[in-house]
Write an enzyme that holds these catalytic residues in place. Structure first.
Site, PDB file in Angstrom:
ATOM      1  N   SER A 145      21.661  49.493  32.543  1.00 13.88           N
ATOM      2  CA  SER A 145      21.321  50.882  32.846  1.00 13.88           C
ATOM      3  C   SER A 145      21.069  51.055  34.346  1.00 13.88           C
ATOM      4  O   SER A 145      21.983  50.885  35.152  1.00 13.88           O
ATOM      5  CB  SER A 145      20.113  51.316  32.007  1.00 13.88           C
ATOM      6  OG  SER A 145      19.873  52.694  32.123  1.00 13.88           O
ATOM      7  N   LEU A 146      19.827  51.350  34.749  1.00 11.59           N
ATOM      8  CA  LEU A 146      19.475  51.458  36.169  1.00 11.59           C
ATOM      9  C   LEU A 146      19.949  50.230  36.955  1.00 11.59           C
ATOM     10  O   LEU A 146      20.384  50.326  38.105  1.00 11.59           O
ATOM     11  CB  LEU A 146      17.958  51.597  36.296  1.00 11.59           C
ATOM     12  CG  LEU A 146      17.347  51.216  37.645  1.00 11.59           C
ATOM     13  CD1 LEU A 146      17.620  52.289  38.666  1.00 11.59           C
ATOM     14  CD2 LEU A 146      15.865  50.964  37.518  1.00 11.59           C
ATOM     15  N   GLN A 171      14.910  49.881  33.714  1.00  9.10           N
ATOM     16  CA  GLN A 171      13.578  50.455  33.518  1.00  9.10           C
ATOM     17  C   GLN A 171      12.863  49.714  32.376  1.00  9.10           C
ATOM     18  O   GLN A 171      13.475  49.384  31.371  1.00  9.10           O
ATOM     19  CB  GLN A 171      13.747  51.930  33.152  1.00  9.10           C
ATOM     20  CG  GLN A 171      12.532  52.771  33.416  1.00  9.10           C
ATOM     21  CD  GLN A 171      12.862  54.264  33.445  1.00  9.10           C
ATOM     22  OE1 GLN A 171      13.971  54.646  33.766  1.00  9.10           O
ATOM     23  NE2 GLN A 171      11.900  55.088  33.115  1.00  9.10           N
ATOM     24  N   GLN A 212      27.741  56.894  32.669  1.00 12.27           N
ATOM     25  CA  GLN A 212      26.660  56.069  32.100  1.00 12.27           C
ATOM     26  C   GLN A 212      25.446  56.870  31.638  1.00 12.27           C
ATOM     27  O   GLN A 212      24.783  56.505  30.673  1.00 12.27           O
ATOM     28  CB  GLN A 212      26.231  55.031  33.147  1.00 12.27           C
ATOM     29  CG  GLN A 212      25.373  53.915  32.600  1.00 12.27           C
ATOM     30  CD  GLN A 212      24.269  53.522  33.554  1.00 12.27           C
ATOM     31  OE1 GLN A 212      23.307  54.258  33.745  1.00 12.27           O
ATOM     32  NE2 GLN A 212      24.405  52.361  34.156  1.00 12.27           N
ATOM     33  N   ARG A 271      18.897  59.911  40.756  1.00  5.76           N
ATOM     34  CA  ARG A 271      19.070  59.650  39.321  1.00  5.76           C
ATOM     35  C   ARG A 271      17.744  59.847  38.577  1.00  5.76           C
ATOM     36  O   ARG A 271      17.684  60.505  37.542  1.00  5.76           O
ATOM     37  CB  ARG A 271      19.579  58.215  39.148  1.00  5.76           C
ATOM     38  CG  ARG A 271      19.840  57.764  37.701  1.00  5.76           C
ATOM     39  CD  ARG A 271      20.266  56.296  37.735  1.00  5.76           C
ATOM     40  NE  ARG A 271      20.785  55.812  36.462  1.00  5.76           N
ATOM     41  CZ  ARG A 271      20.059  55.259  35.504  1.00  5.76           C
ATOM     42  NH1 ARG A 271      18.749  55.132  35.667  1.00  5.76           N
ATOM     43  NH2 ARG A 271      20.620  54.821  34.385  1.00  5.76           N
ATOM     44  N   HIS A 297      20.707  58.032  27.915  1.00  3.20           N
ATOM     45  CA  HIS A 297      22.019  57.602  27.399  1.00  3.20           C
ATOM     46  C   HIS A 297      22.417  58.348  26.124  1.00  3.20           C
ATOM     47  O   HIS A 297      22.905  57.754  25.167  1.00  3.20           O
ATOM     48  CB  HIS A 297      22.045  56.077  27.196  1.00  3.20           C
ATOM     49  CG  HIS A 297      21.748  55.328  28.448  1.00  3.20           C
ATOM     50  ND1 HIS A 297      22.615  55.274  29.505  1.00  3.20           N
ATOM     51  CD2 HIS A 297      20.636  54.647  28.840  1.00  3.20           C
ATOM     52  CE1 HIS A 297      22.073  54.577  30.494  1.00  3.20           C
ATOM     53  NE2 HIS A 297      20.869  54.202  30.116  1.00  3.20           N
TER      54      HIS A 297
END
Length: 293
Positions: free
Chosen positions: A88-89, A9, A244, A113, A195
């Site tokens: 991440s993503l 992102q 995660q 998500r 996170h």
């Protein structure tokens, strides 16, 4: 050895993916399939939407995922990965690219998500901040010294660590980090404390969806954010993907592990060049480029 890496992102931009859609029948087919799966015309927002339109979590995450994954699919036989990783993503993009997930299942998980994270943000306000110019250990000490939820969230490269948590706790950590000699400690324009422990409700929701999804044997190892090492076991991949949401993105450590395991070339697949920039700060000897059709 070639390491293919996938952005997260923040890499989105207006018009993203339009060249793929216009020039590749396969890309066009996959984009149209994505519109059906998501139940709205994400292509219209990606190709014509404003920066604000693209900032919405339920748009941003699938948009970045689609740009990355469809580009990897269009590369076809030219996509020759010895290892993959995603920020991440981007980890979900990497898992489609190496065959762990199907395109459809990957997109459904990304949508789930994004939705779960948005709901978690609405349940408890939080934020993130970038701390520049301090060693990781010092930033970790700063977070531990603060009363309230604030943790190290993104280990992006040496001297660049993002912290995440409750608004007041993050602000207090920024002040303390500045006192400890940080070059800068600034709040980021994000919708929540990604996170961090504040994402626990999203983790529970996403866990059910991940457990119900078919994960295959990957074609090459994925270096996952929370463990920063090569993983090939589908059950382990699931576990790490669930962890995660509340765990840290150990990007510096992932990059170092890939290099230690033989990566000599890093190819970024998707919008922007953020990950190449981070690699340059981690190890300048590694060749860096963007995937191109």
């Amino acid at each position: 050895m070639k390491a293919y890496v996938f952005p997260g992102q923040g890499a989105q931009f207006t018009g993203m993916g339009k060249d793929l859609y216009d020039n590749s029948p396969l890309a066009k087919e996959l984009f149209e399939q994505a519109n059906e799966i998501l139940g709205f015309e994400i292509t219209k927002i990606m190709f014509e939407g404003s920066a604000d339109d693209l900032m919405q979590t339920n748009v941003t995450q699938p948009a970045v995922f689609l740009h990355s994954v469809i580009l990897a699919k269009v590369l076809g036989d030219d996509f020759k990965a010895d290892m993959v990783a995603g920020h991440s993503l981007g980890e979900l993009s990497a898992l489609v690219a190496n065959g762990t997930l199907s395109f459809e299942d990957g997109l459904k998980l990304v949508a789930k998500r994004a939705d779960a994270m948005q709901k978690a943000c609405e349940m408890q306000a939080g934020t993130m901040a970038a701390v520049l110019g301090l060693e990781d250990a010092v930033v970790e000490e700063v977070c531990a010294a603060i009363d309230g939820d604030v943790v190290a969230a993104n280990y992006n490269c040496p001297g660049q660590l993002v912290i995440s948590g409750e608004l007041e706790a993050v602000k207090a950590a920024c002040e303390l980090a500045t006192e400890k000699g940080a070059r800068r400690a600034l709040l980021l324009p994000v919708g929540g404390a990604f996170h961090s422990p504040l994402m626990a409700p999203a983790k529970e929701e996403l866990a059910a969806a991940i457990e119900a999804t078919q994960f295959n044997e990957p074609s090459c190892p994925v270096y996952q954010n929370v463990v920063a090492k090569a993983v090939t076991n589908p059950a382990e991949i699931k576990e790490n993907l669930i962890a995660q949401l509340t765990g840290a993105v150990k990007w510096t450590q992932c990059a170092q592990a890939m290099i230690a395991d033989g990566a000599t070339e890093v190819i970024e697949v998707g919008p922007g060049k953020v990950l190449q920039g981070l690699f340059a700060k981690i190890d300048r000897t590694v060749a860096r480029s963007s995937a191109e059709v």
